[in-house]
Design a protein around this motif. Structure first.
Motif, short mmCIF file in Angstrom:
data_model
loop_
_atom_site.label_atom_id
_atom_site.label_comp_id
_atom_site.label_asym_id
_atom_site.label_seq_id
_atom_site.Cartn_x
_atom_site.Cartn_y
_atom_site.Cartn_z
N LEU A 88 47.06 36.67 27.93
CA LEU A 88 47.88 37.41 28.90
C LEU A 88 47.05 38.03 30.01
N ARG A 89 45.87 38.51 29.63
CA ARG A 89 45.02 39.13 30.63
C ARG A 89 44.62 38.13 31.71
N THR A 90 44.24 36.92 31.27
CA THR A 90 43.88 35.88 32.22
C THR A 90 45.08 35.55 33.11
N VAL A 91 46.25 35.47 32.49
CA VAL A 91 47.46 35.13 33.23
C VAL A 91 47.74 36.17 34.31
N PHE A 92 47.68 37.44 33.94
CA PHE A 92 48.01 38.49 34.90
C PHE A 92 46.95 38.59 35.99
N GLN A 93 45.70 38.42 35.58
CA GLN A 93 44.63 38.51 36.57
C GLN A 93 44.77 37.39 37.60
N ASN A 94 45.10 36.21 37.12
CA ASN A 94 45.29 35.07 38.00
C ASN A 94 46.44 35.33 38.97
N MET A 95 47.51 35.89 38.44
CA MET A 95 48.69 36.19 39.24
C MET A 95 48.35 37.20 40.35
N LEU A 96 47.65 38.26 39.97
CA LEU A 96 47.32 39.30 40.95
C LEU A 96 46.34 38.79 42.00
N THR A 97 45.40 37.94 41.57
CA THR A 97 44.44 37.38 42.51
C THR A 97 45.15 36.58 43.59
N ARG A 98 46.08 35.71 43.14
CA ARG A 98 46.83 34.89 44.10
C ARG A 98 47.59 35.78 45.08
N ALA A 99 48.24 36.80 44.55
CA ALA A 99 49.05 37.68 45.39
C ALA A 99 48.18 38.36 46.43
N TRP A 100 47.03 38.83 46.01
CA TRP A 100 46.14 39.53 46.92
C TRP A 100 45.63 38.61 48.01
N LEU A 101 45.23 37.38 47.61
CA LEU A 101 44.74 36.42 48.60
C LEU A 101 45.84 36.13 49.63
#
Lengths: 672, 83
Positions: free
Chosen positions: A451-464
């Motif tokens: 889940l941590r990887t999933v959320f981190q990936n999601m937030l990274t995309r959003a920020w970019l």
């Protein structure tokens, strides 16, 4: 990180895809990560801070890859990082190689290549819990002895081996590694790739001496799941069901936060109007900046949700199954099996769809997918379709029961899909011509997503998305605002009291509600918004392009709406409201706007709209690149301006031709 | 024409029935595809098994070195096997 003291220690993290590299990277660095692109390419560059025995180290995440032979872009970059040729990155002091214990032989192939760079290597053995659960045994000591390099079993969940990994890294730092085997390059029987052959021979001998398999059971659970999920019939049914659930969720879950964001930006614009003295600066902030940025940020909930699902599907191992199921269909058009998800996502919005093409490794396949993604009718086209259908085709039925509106909607979606297939077919045979890339794809065992990887990936995309697209979009929305704002009409400059009113009546993307309700000064007749628009640069542009769009049945007012909706398709609705003086916060279902569109007259008094004009406009909107957010994202994802420009030009030309055929053909058939 | 046993037609991975163990005898094909196949562990001497084909008959899932590798029929054609 540029401003901080440079860490003395640089560590590269290398490993196969699906080996647990991202999870380990997150566990070692926490949230202290820096994500960018390598200069000139779209390969992601990820760095983070890892404390190794009290010392701050820069951990560089190398893209997940199977080999370092520099045949692909990822491999070329990985090689540059390891050899210290990548600008801004010193040559790593230590390489941590992530190796999946359940897939030892193929994972070790990359490690044998890493040995050849003269940099000490520490092996982090992941998935060891899964491996041991399957009753296999591995002699880690023996692997370490045979490979002549430290091997540490790690488990992020329990924290096993994390400290030991740091200790081993500190230990081997500065030492000269020993390549644990010698090549047998003379072997002709292996063909021209004798080196690969001899590496695998060495690996086979290592595995033979250190691993005991209970039986061939390591894939049993995944095989059972696959019996259903990649079944010839049920596999496809389940795939469709999963996609339906994903998109239904994106639509329904995202609508509330999107509405809230929209209202929030509307309120912010109102606040600016209330608190700041009227004038150009207030207008710029409220209608240019807040409206422009707000128009982009409303997409954020959709992007977050889509990337949540993409991460879940990727991390669980399902994504590669979906590509496996659909590759045959997609390859007929010349696309990769992995293109299906970005394309389906684009029905919600092309922006997350285009960002999702990153899962496609081949650059040409990826660009071909990006180029056709905007043909999928996105949610921003719905207001346009709804207005046109509501005004001219509402309540009509064919055969007594099929609503013309629904039928037209279906036709619009189909036109987009058919054109996309044709364009992909042509692109893959011309500008993006390439031999069909090898479809060699690992089908990793199913795993519960981290889940941590999933959320981190999601937030990274959003920020970019916010950071990069936001800057370009901000600039374009200010330009569009200025085009509709300037020059101020001469009448109002004479009477200063009108400025207040005129300043408020600026066309823009924001739905600021109070424009019409504002008490109007009676002594001096205020300049109506539509008058101001007529004299603005945008209005003049509308007049200039009128001869061009006249064959489509559009007058200059529709031309202005076309220009304004270049910012975003749904802006057409608010711009038409301004032009026809209906009031800014009209939405597509508003009766008055529908009535205004029906009653609108051209300058010479003919009806501005006929059902045929409406149909033509819809066809134009299916195919035209009317979305600056998409252009900004394509610019970012292709790392060049030529692709977004090419895309805008060819889509506009196609849209024009299709609209021309629709209008002129319709007239020949006696409609309109 | 002399007839020799060794002249029996060569089998490719596409001829290998699913679930049957085969052994790779040669990897043919053009440069990058062949190289990539070998880097993924499909080298002469390794054991392979075809697990299944996708719904439209292509691509296929191959078990090699303990993991699952999907490849198209055209790629499987360049892998010679004995079984």
């Amino acid at each position: 990180m540029e401003n901080e003291a440079k860490p003395q220690l640089t560590i590269a993290l290398a490993g196969n895809p699906n080996a647990g590299k991202t999870t380990l990277f997150n566990a070692l660095t926490g949230l202290k990560q820096k994500i960018a692109n390598y200069p000139g390419v779209t390969v992601e560059r990820k760095e983070g801070v890892w404390i190794v025995n009290g010392e701050t180290a820069n951990l560089v995440d190398i893209p997940g890859l199977y080999s370092l032979d520099a045949t692909s872009l990822d491999e070329q970059i990985a090689r540059d990082v390891i050899t210290g040729k990548q600008a801004g990155l010193p040559k790593p002091d230590v390489i941590v190689a992530v190796v999946d214990a359940t897939n030892l032989e193929r994972n070790l192939y990359l490690v044998t290549q890493l040995f050849e760079f003269g940099i000490p290597v520490v092996i982090a053995l992941t998935m060891i819990d899964v491996f041991e659960d399957q009753k296999h045994e591995i002699d880690i000591e023996m692997v370490s002895v045979l490979l002549k390099t430290p091997v540490v079993a790690v488990n992020v969940k329990t924290g096993r081996g994390i400290d030991e990994l740091a200790a081993k890294v500190a230990e081997v730092r500065g030492t000269t590694p020993v390549v644990p085997y010698v090549y047998d390059e003379g072997g002709d029987e292996a063909g021209p790739h004798g080196k690969i052959f001899s590496r695998y021979n060495f690996i086979s001998s290592v595995v033979q001496d250190s691993v005991w398999h209970s039986d061939q059971s390591s894939h049993r659970i995944s095989d059972k799941i696959d019996k259903v999920l990649t079944h010839k019939f049920f596999g496809l049914v389940i795939l469709v069901a999963i996609l339906l659930v994903v998109f239904q969720t994106i639509f329904s879950w995202a609508s509330l936060p999107m509405d809230l964001l929209e209202q929030g930006f509307g309120a912010a614009a109102d606040l600016v109007r209330a608190q700041m003295p009227p004038g150009i600066l207030t207008d710029l902030i409220a209608d240019g900046i807040i409206a422009g940025v707000g128009g982009v940020v409303v997409f954020l909930p959709q992007i977050l949700l889509l990337f949540l699902f993409i991460s879940l599907l990727e991390d669980s191992g399902y994504m590669s199954r979906a590509a496996f199921l659909l590759d045959k269909l997609m390859s007929r058009v010349g696309l990769h099996g992995k293109a299906f998800l970005p394309l389906i996502s684009s029905f919600a919005c092309a922006i997350p769809g285009i960002m999702a093409t990153r899962t496609i490794e081949s650059r040409r396949d990826r660009f071909a997918t990006i180029m056709i993604a905007p043909f999928m009718s996105c949610s921003a086209r719905l207001p346009v379709y709804t207005l046109m259908i509501g005004a001219f085709f509402g309540g009509q039925y064919v055969f007594g029961f099929i609503s013309v509106g629904a039928l037209l909607m279906l036709i619009m979606y189909s036109i987009g899909i058919i054109v996309a297939i044709i364009v992909a077919f042509i692109l893959k045979r011309t500008v993006l011509k390439s031999p069909p890339p090898p479809f060699l794809m690992e089908l990793p065992p199913y795993r519960l997503p981290n889940l941590r990887t999933v959320f981190q990936n999601m937030l990274t995309r959003a920020w970019l998305f916010l950071k990069r697209a936001g800057t370009v979009i901000l600039a374009i929305s200010i330009i569009l605002w200025a085009l509709m704002y300037f020059p101020r009409s001469s009448r109002q400059s004479v009477v200063s009291s009108q400025q207040t009113e005129a300043a408020k009546s600026v066309p823009g993307t924001a739905a600021t509600g109070d424009v019409i309700d504002e008490p109007r000064t009676t002594d001096n007749e205020p300049l109506p918004e539509s008058e101001q628009l007529k004299h603005s640069f945008a209005g003049r542009l509308g007049h200039i392009i009128e001869p061009v769009i006249a064959p489509l049945g559009f007058d200059w007012k529709i031309g202005v709406a076309l220009i304004a909706s270049f910012a975003a398709r749904e802006v057409l609705v608010s711009t038409l409201s301004i032009i026809y003086n209906v009031g800014k916060d009209e939405n597509e279902e508003s009766e008055t706007l529908i009535a205004a569109v029906r009653d609108a007259k051209t300058d010479d008094g003919r009806p501005a709209w006929t059902p045929l004009t409406a149909l033509t406009l819809m066809v134009f909107f299916v195919l035209a690149m009317q979305c600056m957010s998409t252009i900004a994202v394509v610019r970012r994802e292709t790392n060049s301006w030529s692709w977004p420009i090419f895309m805008t030009v060819y889509m506009t030309v196609l849209a024009y031709i299709a609209a021309f055929i629709t209008y002129q053909g319709g007239k020949l058939l006696g409609y309109g | 024409m002399k007839r020799k046993i060794s002249e029996t037609p060569k089998h490719t991975l596409n001829d290998l029935p699913s679930g049957i163990d085969g052994r790779v005898t040669a990897v043919n094909g053009t440069g990058p595809v062949m190289r990539r196949l070998m880097e993924m562990g499909v080298v002469p001497g390794v054991d392979v098994q075809v697990v299944k084909a996708a719904p439209f008959g292509d691509p296929i899932e191959v078990r090699v070195r303990g993991y699952s590798l999907a490849m198209r029929r055209s790629e499987a054609d360049s892998i010679e096997v004995s079984f």
